[in-house]
Design a protein around this motif. Sequence first.
Motif, short mmCIF file in Angstrom:
data_model
loop_
_atom_site.label_atom_id
_atom_site.label_comp_id
_atom_site.label_asym_id
_atom_site.label_seq_id
_atom_site.Cartn_x
_atom_site.Cartn_y
_atom_site.Cartn_z
N PRO A 48 44.95 50.22 -59.40
CA PRO A 48 45.62 49.13 -58.68
C PRO A 48 45.72 47.88 -59.55
O PRO A 48 44.90 47.64 -60.43
N TRP A 49 46.73 47.06 -59.27
CA TRP A 49 46.94 45.83 -60.03
C TRP A 49 45.88 44.78 -59.73
O TRP A 49 45.53 43.99 -60.58
N PHE A 50 45.43 44.74 -58.49
CA PHE A 50 44.42 43.75 -58.10
C PHE A 50 43.58 44.30 -56.97
O PHE A 50 43.94 45.28 -56.33
N ASN A 51 42.46 43.66 -56.72
CA ASN A 51 41.56 44.04 -55.62
C ASN A 51 41.61 42.96 -54.56
O ASN A 51 41.99 41.81 -54.82
N THR A 52 41.18 43.32 -53.35
CA THR A 52 41.18 42.34 -52.27
C THR A 52 40.15 41.25 -52.55
O THR A 52 39.13 41.47 -53.20
N ILE A 53 40.43 40.06 -52.05
CA ILE A 53 39.51 38.93 -52.22
C ILE A 53 38.29 39.10 -51.33
O ILE A 53 37.16 38.90 -51.76
N TRP A 54 38.52 39.51 -50.09
CA TRP A 54 37.44 39.71 -49.12
C TRP A 54 37.74 40.94 -48.29
O TRP A 54 38.84 41.11 -47.78
N GLU A 55 36.78 41.80 -48.15
CA GLU A 55 36.93 42.99 -47.32
C GLU A 55 36.04 42.84 -46.10
O GLU A 55 34.85 42.54 -46.23
#
Length: 93
Positions: A48-55
């Motif tokens: 993936p290009w980026f990950n979530t900031i907050w899960e």
Amino acid sequence: MKKQNVILLLFVIALAVVPLIIHTDGIFSGADEQLVGIVKGVSPDYEPWFNTIWEPPSGEVESFLFAVQAGLGAGFLGYFFGYYRGRNASRTE
């Protein structure tokens, strides 16, 4: 209640219940989860290009936040359309 309203209410209930009866062994997952499976099948080395900031800590919290977002959006749209309909009705009088 009017007969038309009762029929519409029964139709809405049927739309919600019939799929659950027909697909008793179905897996109801989100589009994101299904897409990840498809992408991994096509290209196993995909990153993936980026990950979530907050899960969110759990699925219940995620569902709650989604419901709050949907409720706020529906409230905004209802207010917006009601306001402009009332404003136009007062202008025509």
